[in-house]
Design a protein around this motif. Structure first.
Motif, PDB file in Angstrom:
ATOM      1  N   CYS A 118       1.022   8.133   1.973  1.00  0.00           N
ATOM      2  CA  CYS A 118       1.030   9.137   1.443  1.00  0.00           C
ATOM      3  C   CYS A 118       0.752  10.295   2.332  1.00  0.00           C
TER       4      CYS A 118
ATOM      5  N   HIS B 278       6.054   2.917   1.263  1.00  0.00           N
ATOM      6  CA  HIS B 278       4.780   1.862   1.076  1.00  0.00           C
ATOM      7  C   HIS B 278       4.956   0.964   2.353  1.00  0.00           C
TER       8      HIS B 278
ATOM      9  N   ILE C 218      -2.297   0.278  -3.759  1.00  0.00           N
ATOM     10  CA  ILE C 218      -1.265   0.596  -5.028  1.00  0.00           C
ATOM     11  C   ILE C 218      -1.875   0.577  -6.144  1.00  0.00           C
TER      12      ILE C 218
ATOM     13  N   ASP D  92       0.854  -1.213   0.058  1.00  0.00           N
ATOM     14  CA  ASP D  92      -0.052   0.176  -0.042  1.00  0.00           C
ATOM     15  C   ASP D  92       0.700   1.252  -0.117  1.00  0.00           C
ATOM     16  N   LEU D  93       0.529   2.404  -0.722  1.00  0.00           N
ATOM     17  CA  LEU D  93       1.317   3.596  -0.668  1.00  0.00           C
ATOM     18  C   LEU D  93       0.971   4.409   0.579  1.00  0.00           C
TER      19      LEU D  93
ATOM     20  N   HIS E 114      -2.436   4.014  -7.687  1.00  0.00           N
ATOM     21  CA  HIS E 114      -1.379   4.855  -7.941  1.00  0.00           C
ATOM     22  C   HIS E 114      -1.642   5.994  -8.701  1.00  0.00           C
ATOM     23  N   ASP E 115      -1.917   5.621 -10.249  1.00  0.00           N
ATOM     24  CA  ASP E 115      -2.421   6.347 -11.066  1.00  0.00           C
ATOM     25  C   ASP E 115      -3.344   7.550 -10.930  1.00  0.00           C
TER      26      ASP E 115
ATOM     27  N   ARG F 274      -1.675   9.935  -8.464  1.00  0.00           N
ATOM     28  CA  ARG F 274      -0.528  10.962  -9.060  1.00  0.00           C
ATOM     29  C   ARG F 274      -1.479  12.155  -9.881  1.00  0.00           C
TER      30      ARG F 274
ATOM     31  N   VAL G 228       3.657  10.817  -2.317  1.00  0.00           N
ATOM     32  CA  VAL G 228       3.844   9.377  -1.998  1.00  0.00           C
ATOM     33  C   VAL G 228       5.308   9.085  -1.382  1.00  0.00           C
TER      34      VAL G 228
END
Lengths: 328, 328
Positions: free
Chosen positions: A156, A303, A285, A153-154, A288-289, A292, A300
């Motif tokens: 942030c 992780h 994750i 997992d990111l 993600h796109d 961003r 970010v």
């Protein structure tokens, strides 16, 4: 300046005046009839430990104190709905002080859509004590859909860290200098770090934007005791590990400059400074796109990882340093 | 006795120890997913103003502090479900003190079916500060059915009043005497009033019995600042008047005896004493017979009246004295 003793007008009359024309009524117990999940967070702020009125305007203190507890509500992925405040007041504080404090508190409530508020006060032997609890609500459909935190997992972060600590450092330094020489300090060069400490802000859309974009975090943390402490809580709560990349941590140029000026390690300020009033959210994750693209104000910074990794800070050279929390 | 500094073991380790084997986990924000109405109450207790550790065993203080906030939940006709505690601790307090305080707090939680608890602590410059918030829940069907308060509604009191104030008076008197002479006082003759002050109790069935009997109060008040203050709040909240009959107010024989001993007006102790930890509920007059039969521990002390009556105390001779609240 006018000084009205609360004992002279009486507690109830003082409370009535504080609510007059505010658009709120004073509710001793705050009740929510929402059908979704509700959540309560609490803070206790004590003069001399959590704030210093020598350099903190009391209205700013009120605003900031409310954000301090609303931040926990946002971190739990709820929307603030109600706030209850209890003040302990020593004889030093008059009605006008409380009115200024309350003005700051109500400003934060209005900004964040808090509909129900309650205020009570009583005497204190020493200084000002502020107890706050806030309730938040969220649709069942959202709470039920929050994903589990998984490996990879990111992690942030909602903004730069370390500046508030630098602001506090400047204020403490100038307080000492002023006490010594009586000279008014020139604080203009430190405007940004001072604002980070004295007037932090939280975006009212902090949680709703996730709901609207259908990008739901698995967890949230509100940073009041440093990024390091939040990462340690994250690792503790999930039973997973976490890798934070040092060069990804956003630090403002003024924080860098200040750290150099006072000969302090900027990483220590960023990791352990405290009072950042920023958020850490963990996000799947797979998103993600979208993150961003639509959440560019989030950085970010790392992780989630396997449990045996623990909580580590990865240097640009690839060294992994264990993350420690600062004292009591 | 052993003395472990919290700074030596660290806050997180101290919190872990306090929850070890308790059957609870430490939840920083307490969340409720009930579908009914939830309600939050908050209290702030400060050493030197709200309690005195010279004569209050710290474990008793913990128990009593929790009742103090759960009482507000019961008064709102909810069932306690969650509790969050924040402590401010000066250096005088060691881990063992906090453990004793927490033991009393958990005992109250267990007794009253509180399922979720959260505890946090931080430093304080002077003494002990205790902030508590509690959440209560109630079925929507009950909350939706609560009657409106009407003229002639019965005002019911859940037990005798004034004893806790007498207990406090004895403790303050003996504290002064002890400080002067160093002699340990003989407190045996004052056992009942001391227990009223130091170890108040609330029946866990306070609200559920109303729900089960389908005799729902229109309003509830928890007595911590005196019966008089609660009646004034009742009048204020409803816009109605209230008549309280002096000879109906239950006062224990020991309270009478103590009032005589110290030359104090017993009515003042009963109306303005504070710390009673009893309840005032208003109930529809149609339920009079059920109340007399099934709620014999409640005393009907008066009734609601037309607004122009205000809040009055009716003497046995029929004189109507306006009710006043005591200071700040």
């Amino acid at each position: 300046m006018a000084r009205t003793e609360i004992a002279d007008i009486g507690k109830q009359a003082a409370l009535d005046r504080l609510f007059e024309g505010s658009g709120f009524t004073n509710e001793p117990t705050i009740g929510l009839r929402q059908s979704g999940g509700c959540c309560t967070a609490q803070k206790l702020l004590l003069e001399g430990c959590d704030f210093d009125l020598v350099y903190t305007p009391i209205k700013h203190l009120g605003y900031k104190a409310v954000l301090c507890v609303l931040g926990e509500i946002y971190a739990s992925l709820r929307q603030p709905a109600a706030l209850s405040v209890n003040l302990g007041l020593s004889k030093r504080f008059c009605f006008e002080d409380v009115a200024a404090l309350w003005e700051g508190m109500l400003a934060a409530c209005r900004e964040h859509g808090v509909k129900q508020v309650g205020l009570d006060m009583g005497p204190s032997v020493n200084g000002l004590a502020i107890a706050l609890s806030a309730c938040g609500t969220q649709k069942k459909s959202v709470i039920g859909k929050l994903p589990a935190t998984k490996n990879m997992d990111l992690i942030c972060l909602s903004g730069h860290v370390g500046a508030a600590y630098m602001g506090l450092h400047v204020l403490e330094r100038e307080k000492v200098a002023f006490t010594g020489t009586g000279e008014q300090p020139d604080l203009a060069p430190y405007k940004a770090v001072l604002a980070s400490y004295l007037s932090p802000e939280i975006k009212p859309g902090t949680v709703s934007r996730f709901v609207e974009a259908d990008v739901l975090p698995s967890r949230g943390y509100f940073l009041t005791r440093g990024l390091g402490e939040a990462i340690l809580r994250l690792v503790r709560d999930t039973g997973l590990g976490a890798k934070i990349y040092l060069e990804k941590i956003p630090i403002s140029s003024q924080t860098f400059a200040m750290a150099e000026e006072i000969g302090m390690d900027v990483v220590t300020a960023a990791m352990n400074g405290g009072d950042d009033y920023k958020f850490v959210f963990t996000l799947p994750i797979e998103k993600h796109d979208v993150i961003r693209k639509d959440f560019q104000d989030f950085e970010v910074i790392g992780h989630m990882a396997q449990p045996d990794v623990g909580a580590v800070l990865v240097t640009p050279e690839g060294a992994e340093l264990p993350i420690h929390a600062q004292g009591y």
